[in-house]
Design an enzyme around this catalytic site. Structure first.
Site, PDB file in Angstrom:
ATOM      1  N   HIS A 228       0.827  -1.204   0.000  1.00 36.44           N
ATOM      2  CA  HIS A 228       0.000   0.000   0.000  1.00 36.44           C
ATOM      3  C   HIS A 228       0.865   1.260   0.000  1.00 36.44           C
ATOM      4  O   HIS A 228       0.560   2.255  -0.666  1.00 36.44           O
ATOM      5  CB  HIS A 228      -0.914  -0.021   1.230  1.00 36.44           C
ATOM      6  CG  HIS A 228      -1.681   1.238   1.433  1.00 36.44           C
ATOM      7  ND1 HIS A 228      -1.369   2.140   2.418  1.00 36.44           N
ATOM      8  CD2 HIS A 228      -2.736   1.772   0.755  1.00 36.44           C
ATOM      9  CE1 HIS A 228      -2.216   3.163   2.356  1.00 36.44           C
ATOM     10  NE2 HIS A 228      -3.037   2.972   1.356  1.00 36.44           N
TER      11      HIS A 228
ATOM     12  N   GLU B  85       2.013   1.939  -3.421  1.00 35.87           N
ATOM     13  CA  GLU B  85       0.920   2.504  -4.226  1.00 35.87           C
ATOM     14  C   GLU B  85       0.925   4.027  -4.122  1.00 35.87           C
ATOM     15  O   GLU B  85       0.763   4.738  -5.117  1.00 35.87           O
ATOM     16  CB  GLU B  85      -0.416   1.947  -3.742  1.00 35.87           C
ATOM     17  CG  GLU B  85      -1.632   2.563  -4.423  1.00 35.87           C
ATOM     18  CD  GLU B  85      -2.852   2.610  -3.514  1.00 35.87           C
ATOM     19  OE1 GLU B  85      -3.485   3.687  -3.445  1.00 35.87           O
ATOM     20  OE2 GLU B  85      -3.159   1.592  -2.884  1.00 35.87           O
ATOM     21  N   HIS B  86       1.122   4.542  -2.920  1.00 33.36           N
ATOM     22  CA  HIS B  86       1.211   5.994  -2.736  1.00 33.36           C
ATOM     23  C   HIS B  86       2.420   6.564  -3.465  1.00 33.36           C
ATOM     24  O   HIS B  86       2.337   7.603  -4.126  1.00 33.36           O
ATOM     25  CB  HIS B  86       1.324   6.314  -1.242  1.00 33.36           C
ATOM     26  CG  HIS B  86       0.020   6.318  -0.516  1.00 33.36           C
ATOM     27  ND1 HIS B  86      -0.527   7.446   0.044  1.00 33.36           N
ATOM     28  CD2 HIS B  86      -0.862   5.318  -0.264  1.00 33.36           C
ATOM     29  CE1 HIS B  86      -1.673   7.155   0.626  1.00 33.36           C
ATOM     30  NE2 HIS B  86      -1.897   5.860   0.455  1.00 33.36           N
TER      31      HIS B  86
ATOM     32  N   GLU C  94      -3.332   8.064   7.278  1.00 30.13           N
ATOM     33  CA  GLU C  94      -4.458   7.325   6.704  1.00 30.13           C
ATOM     34  C   GLU C  94      -4.861   6.173   7.622  1.00 30.13           C
ATOM     35  O   GLU C  94      -6.037   5.917   7.835  1.00 30.13           O
ATOM     36  CB  GLU C  94      -4.084   6.788   5.323  1.00 30.13           C
ATOM     37  CG  GLU C  94      -5.215   6.040   4.633  1.00 30.13           C
ATOM     38  CD  GLU C  94      -4.834   5.522   3.262  1.00 30.13           C
ATOM     39  OE1 GLU C  94      -5.458   4.549   2.787  1.00 30.13           O
ATOM     40  OE2 GLU C  94      -3.893   6.090   2.656  1.00 30.13           O
TER      41      GLU C  94
END
Length: 462
Positions: free
Chosen positions: A66, A69-70, A146
């Site tokens: 993840h 992905e950022h 997040e």
């Protein structure tokens, strides 16, 4: 009403469902290209799916999929930070990315004339991402924030994490996709680069282009932009730790003052759709719809909420697409005055009663009709259709499996459903969780010494 339903089912079943024309290619570097041709609107959805997700992470590095992905929205040698998203927005389109256990995906939805540009940018960042220590540190804080906002501030999400960790004994599905906070906080530049260089490669990717395009033109663009990219050598098939035999049911009690109404969930480890072997998963899909797929007519809500009035809400859920085994869940939120223990017992009785009584034929046909209708309606969204293909292909299914799935659902028999339902009687492959606010501490009882002291004081007064 029954005759009307039967007529609608017969008419609907006889209608040919619209479906996109599907074409598939394989580039020399191992990248699969799937074209879903749909000329109803002059738009195109361009998706790149990587066959890597959080379940492929190295132990101790949770959250790296993840996190990367950022970082993919940072720059390359040819693009500035966030240039992909800014370009798409300027063209009036939309873009985003997503990470799950079995995949990571990136997409843009734009006018069909901009497909060439989308491939140019996406191919550029597939192998040429330029990361710095500053990028790493700044984006790590974004990811931690997040996690704080989506997970740590949400008691339901924290409860889900605890149940997953209890349910899976060895599988990486027991780790949160976003990662454990202490491990995410320790991720560094070399972690991101090693993951990127290994997994972000054409031979580990599926390109899906859906919309107003012609297959031969898509292939030519894919060869021009993605074809020159070098594959990762020695990547090999995906290999993960597997579950040992599960011999004991597990229980989790999660208490949080932010939970207004207590509820109970039980998750079972069950089969998913597998290449050439989708029948059991199809039966589980139908079982899910019969048990909890409809708020009014399904077994759990109709009996527990409306008939017995022991629940405010009751449900089931099942996601059939996963590379490994997946989960089937049932849950109940008790009505006022009903304890979690009483609600759980009522839920178990209802499931056992359903298995003993069998399936109402009229409800069975209605569910299969609804499933067929849902698949047809899903074809109306080019983006949803592309996502359905991407999820299936990155979970190891084939185009033939995807094409066969609607008929597989319609071929499910009541006997198939009852065999699938029997899995819910074996709680050894399950984790049951109670989510509730903290219980008040009982009032302390007087200690023996205090009582004795009081007695002694009384004697002195005399």
């Amino acid at each position: 009403m029954r005759r009307l339903l039967a007529s609608l089912i017969a008419i609907f079943a006889a209608l040919p469902a619209w479906a996109a024309d599907v074409t598939s290619y394989m580039l020399d570097n191992g990248m699969q290209v799937v074209v879903l041709e749909d000329h109803r609107a002059p738009v195109v959805v361009h998706m790149v799916w990587y066959k890597v997700g959080s379940a492929d992470e190295v132990p101790g590095k949770s959250g790296i999929a993840h996190y990367l992905e950022h970082l993919m929205f940072k720059g390359t040698d040819d693009m500035e930070n966030n240039e992909v998203s800014e370009t798409v927005a300027r063209l009036g389109g939309s873009d985003n990315a997503f990470t799950y256990f079995d995949y990571t995906g990136y997409y843009q939805r734009v006018a069909a004339e901009h497909l060439d540009l989308m491939m140019t940018m996406e191919a550029d960042r597939m192998r040429d991402l330029a990361l710095t220590g500053v990028d790493i540190a700044a984006e790590r804080e974004v990811v931690l924030e997040e996690r704080a906002s989506r997970t740590e501030s949400n008691p339901n999400a924290l409860f889900r994490e605890q149940r997953d960790a209890a349910l899976y004994l060895n599988s990486p599905y027991g780790r949160p996709v976003i990662g454990w906070r202490h491990e995410v906080a320790a991720l560094g530049l070399e972690d991101a680069l090693a993951f990127y260089r290994r997994y972000y490669a054409p031979n580990n990717a599926v390109l899906i282009v859906a919309g107003d395009v012609k297959p031969d033109e898509v292939l030519a663009l894919a060869q021009a932009h993605y074809g020159p990219l070098a594959p990762t050598e020695g990547l090999g098939p995906r290999s993960r730790p597997t579950e040992p035999p599960q011999l004991a049911a597990r229980r989790v009690i999660y208490e949080d003052a932010r939970i207004p109404d207590p509820y109970m969930v039980r998750d079972y480890v069950v089969p998913s759709r597998q290449p050439g072997a989708q029948r059991q998963a199809a039966a589980l899909v139908v079982l899910n719809e019969l048990l909890g797929g409809n708020d009014f007519t399904s077994v759990l809500p109709s009996r527990l909420v409306f008939e017995d009035r022991v629940a405010l809400y009751a449900w089931s859920n099942y996601d059939p697409v996963a590379l490994e085994e997946t989960t089937f869940g049932v849950g109940i939120m008790p009505a006022e005055g009903v304890t979690l223990e009483e609600a759980e017992a009522a839920l178990d009785r209802t499931i056992a009663g359903f298995i003993e009584e069998g399936i109402d034929p009229e409800q069975f046909e209605r569910v299969k009709f609804q499933l067929r209708a849902a698949l047809v309606y899903a074809e109306d969204s080019t983006q949803s259709l592309a996502r359905r293909y991407g999820e299936a292909l990155t979970a190891g299914l084939t185009l033939d499996d995807i094409a066969a799935w609607p008929d597989m659902l319609q071929a499910v028999t009541p006997e198939d459903v009852m065999q699938a339902a029997a899995l819910l009687l074996d709680t050894r492959r399950s984790a049951t969780g109670y989510a509730r606010p903290p219980r008040p501490e009982p009032a302390p009882e007087p200690e023996a010494e205090q009582a004795a002291a009081g007695a002694a004081g009384g004697e002195a007064d005399q």
